[in-house]
Scaffold this active site. Structure first.
Site, PDB file in Angstrom:
ATOM      1  N   LYS A   1      -4.378  74.988  49.991  1.00 54.06           N
ATOM      2  CA  LYS A   1      -6.319  74.541  50.157  1.00 54.06           C
ATOM      3  C   LYS A   1      -7.113  75.245  51.284  1.00 54.06           C
ATOM      4  O   LYS A   1      -8.458  74.644  51.496  1.00 54.06           O
ATOM      5  CB  LYS A   1      -5.948  73.198  50.827  1.00 54.06           C
ATOM      6  CG  LYS A   1      -5.861  71.672  49.270  1.00 54.06           C
ATOM      7  CD  LYS A   1      -5.543  70.788  50.278  1.00 54.06           C
ATOM      8  CE  LYS A   1      -4.978  70.118  48.834  1.00 54.06           C
ATOM      9  NZ  LYS A   1      -5.291  68.502  48.915  1.00 54.06           N
TER      10      LYS A   1
ATOM     11  N   LYS B   1      -3.407  73.623  36.000  1.00 60.17           N
ATOM     12  CA  LYS B   1      -3.004  72.527  35.444  1.00 60.17           C
ATOM     13  C   LYS B   1      -4.275  71.750  35.827  1.00 60.17           C
ATOM     14  O   LYS B   1      -5.260  72.065  36.030  1.00 60.17           O
ATOM     15  CB  LYS B   1      -2.775  71.849  36.988  1.00 60.17           C
ATOM     16  CG  LYS B   1      -1.725  70.839  37.343  1.00 60.17           C
ATOM     17  CD  LYS B   1      -1.161  70.399  38.567  1.00 60.17           C
ATOM     18  CE  LYS B   1      -1.937  70.338  39.643  1.00 60.17           C
ATOM     19  NZ  LYS B   1      -1.939  69.577  40.643  1.00 60.17           N
TER      20      LYS B   1
ATOM     21  N   LYS C   1      -8.786  67.829  39.498  1.00 63.23           N
ATOM     22  CA  LYS C   1      -9.606  67.117  39.856  1.00 63.23           C
ATOM     23  C   LYS C   1     -11.162  68.468  40.504  1.00 63.23           C
ATOM     24  O   LYS C   1     -11.946  67.638  40.053  1.00 63.23           O
ATOM     25  CB  LYS C   1      -9.771  66.296  41.075  1.00 63.23           C
ATOM     26  CG  LYS C   1      -9.324  66.759  42.086  1.00 63.23           C
ATOM     27  CD  LYS C   1      -8.609  65.333  42.973  1.00 63.23           C
ATOM     28  CE  LYS C   1      -8.066  65.895  44.375  1.00 63.23           C
ATOM     29  NZ  LYS C   1      -6.859  64.921  44.199  1.00 63.23           N
TER      30      LYS C   1
HETATM   31  P1  AMP Z   1      -3.580  64.631  43.272  1.00 65.47           P
HETATM   32  O1  AMP Z   1      -4.913  64.248  42.375  1.00 65.47           O
HETATM   33  O2  AMP Z   1      -2.985  65.841  43.043  1.00 65.47           O
HETATM   34  O3  AMP Z   1      -3.503  63.897  44.717  1.00 65.47           O
HETATM   35  O4  AMP Z   1      -2.249  64.393  42.964  1.00 65.47           O
HETATM   36  C1  AMP Z   1      -2.120  62.892  42.769  1.00 65.47           C
HETATM   37  C2  AMP Z   1      -0.394  62.192  41.794  1.00 65.47           C
HETATM   38  O5  AMP Z   1      -0.724  62.935  40.435  1.00 65.47           O
HETATM   39  C3  AMP Z   1       0.852  63.187  42.298  1.00 65.47           C
HETATM   40  O6  AMP Z   1       1.443  62.456  41.769  1.00 65.47           O
HETATM   41  C4  AMP Z   1       0.363  64.649  41.019  1.00 65.47           C
HETATM   42  O7  AMP Z   1       1.787  65.462  41.772  1.00 65.47           O
HETATM   43  C5  AMP Z   1      -0.215  64.316  40.240  1.00 65.47           C
HETATM   44  N1  AMP Z   1      -1.159  64.761  39.314  1.00 65.47           N
HETATM   45  C6  AMP Z   1      -2.088  65.633  39.654  1.00 65.47           C
HETATM   46  N2  AMP Z   1      -2.234  65.996  39.043  1.00 65.47           N
HETATM   47  C7  AMP Z   1      -1.470  66.067  37.754  1.00 65.47           C
HETATM   48  C8  AMP Z   1      -1.011  67.196  36.546  1.00 65.47           C
HETATM   49  N3  AMP Z   1      -2.082  67.620  36.539  1.00 65.47           N
HETATM   50  N4  AMP Z   1      -0.333  67.009  35.661  1.00 65.47           N
HETATM   51  C9  AMP Z   1       0.980  65.647  35.989  1.00 65.47           C
HETATM   52  N5  AMP Z   1       0.943  65.329  37.266  1.00 65.47           N
HETATM   53  C10 AMP Z   1      -0.360  65.128  38.583  1.00 65.47           C
END
Ligand code: AMP
Ligand code: TRP
Length: 349
Positions: free
Chosen positions: A115, A210, A213
């Site tokens: 980040k 992955k 967002k």
């Molecule tokens: P974030 O959007 O990165 O803050 O993630 C919020 C939650 O969603 C966390 O538990 C992440 O591990 C999960 N997460 C985010 N992106 C993915 C993805 N592409 N696949 C699976 N889990 C995800």
């Protein structure tokens, strides 16, 4: 043997609209867990401001993420739903943990490196200390189980290290005040729960990346706010390879796009990957994709509809967050009082 009572804690950042990765990697597990655990689900707005957030946009995003939790099936009657900044003890415990965690531990965090990028000198101090706040979120409730995606595993390990060091550093005070759970100390060792058929949902444009967002292409992800037509378009345009689907899971090796779409199908339908391949293996990819379009629209479009309905009444959402914060504080306040006593702070009694 003494044991900590089981409790689940998890959170998501209100930094942008949630997507299918958040839904399959996290939310569907959260919903399932509320049937058998005491669950606390947080919108981690204090984590969000570790990188710049436009204030009006942050307000909107907090409500939108709350609406996504509710629309996905997190039930405020069964679980506590609240936003982090309304429970001041998160910041208080995070400060204590800033003084427990070591610089060397934080230096190893790969998410900070990603980040902060090349311009490390210009990253906020909050971004660096973020894993300590995350440990505080979990341990403020003495949570034992933390459902997260794979990418959060390292942060969970740090939370365990912090719990352990706190227990060791203050072992004498914990024992003298009778605040430990048997030999286990004051804080439990929270367990990551990385589960489900789609713990890592990949980009629809590139099966090796992955779903995120931050991807520039909106076609790389399905947002939980996308309408039926948009969901269908994105699945139809998803990258595939020219081969037919294999009948067994090992046939997916080296075929990241196919593997991802099978995982998404399994996650949405509640089946295993093997079951999905049993049904579609050997057939044309186009037939599988058509079925995936229908499934994705049937499962996801109603969530978007429910989110729109909820967001039309922000005061209702704010009320749910306020009530959740009160319930969260009822758990957090006595634990934070004990922490202060253990550390040796003076307080009025
Ligand atoms: P974030 O959007 O990165 O803050 O993630 C919020 C939650 O969603 C966390 O538990 C992440 O591990 C999960 N997460 C985010 N992106 C993915 C993805 N592409 N696949 C699976 N889990 C995800
Ligand atoms: N760091 C998590 C993420 O980016 C969000 C988070 C903050 C969290 N505090 C938490 C997740 C506590 C689980 C438990 O996804």
């Amino acid at each position: 043997m003494a044991e900590f009572p089981q409790r689940v804690f998890s959170g998501m950042q209100p930094t942008s609209t949630l997507h299918l990765g958040n839904y399959l990697g996290a939310l569907t597990n959260w919903v399932a867990m509320q049937e058998s655990y005491d669950c606390v689900y947080c919108v981690v707005d204090m984590h969000a401001i570790t990188v710049w957030q436009d204030p009006a946009e942050l307000t909107r995003a907090i409500r939108e993420v709350t609406a996504a939790y509710l629309a996905a099936g997190v039930d405020p009657k069964k679980s506590i739903i609240f936003n982090q900044s309304q429970v001041a003890q998160h910041a208080e415990l995070a400060w204590v943990f800033n003084c427990v965690a070591r610089l060397g531990w934080l230096n190893r965090m790969t998410q900070f490196k990603e980040k902060a990028g090349k311009d490390r000198e210009n990253a906020s101090v909050g971004l660096y200390a973020y894993p300590n706040l995350m440990a505080a979120d979990i341990l403020l409730y003495k949570a034992t189980h933390v459902p997260v995606g794979e990418d959060q595993k390292q942060h969970l390990e740090l939370a365990r290290d912090i719990a352990q060091k706190f227990n060791n550093d203050f072992a004498e005070q914990i024992a003298a005040r009778g605040l430990g759970t048997g030999e286990l100390g004051f804080f439990p060792q929270p367990e990551p729960m990385i589960q489900g058929p789609a713990p890592r949902v990949m980009s629809l444009r590139d099966g090796t990346k992955k779903m995120s967002k931050s991807d520039a292409s909106d076609y790389s992800r399905i947002n939980l706010t996308d309408d039926a037509e948009t969901i269908a378009q994105k699945v139809r345009k998803a990258k595939t390879d020219p081969e037919a689907l294999p009948s067994e899971e090992k046939g997916l090796e080296g075929r990241p796009e196919a593997e991802n779409l099978v995982g998404i199908y399994a996650g949405l339908s509640g089946e295993s990957r093997a079951q999905v391949l049993g049904q579609f293996g050997g057939g044309q990819f186009s037939a599988f994709k058509a079925a995936l379009v229908d499934l994705a629209v049937a499962k996801l479009a109603p969530i978007a509809g429910e989110m729109r309905r909820l967001l039309a009444d922000p005061s209702h959402i704010d009320g749910i967050l306020g009530q959740g914060a009160e319930r969260a504080a009822e758990i957090a306040a006595p634990i934070m009082r004990d922490v202060k006593d253990v550390v040796g702070f003076v307080r009025a009694r």
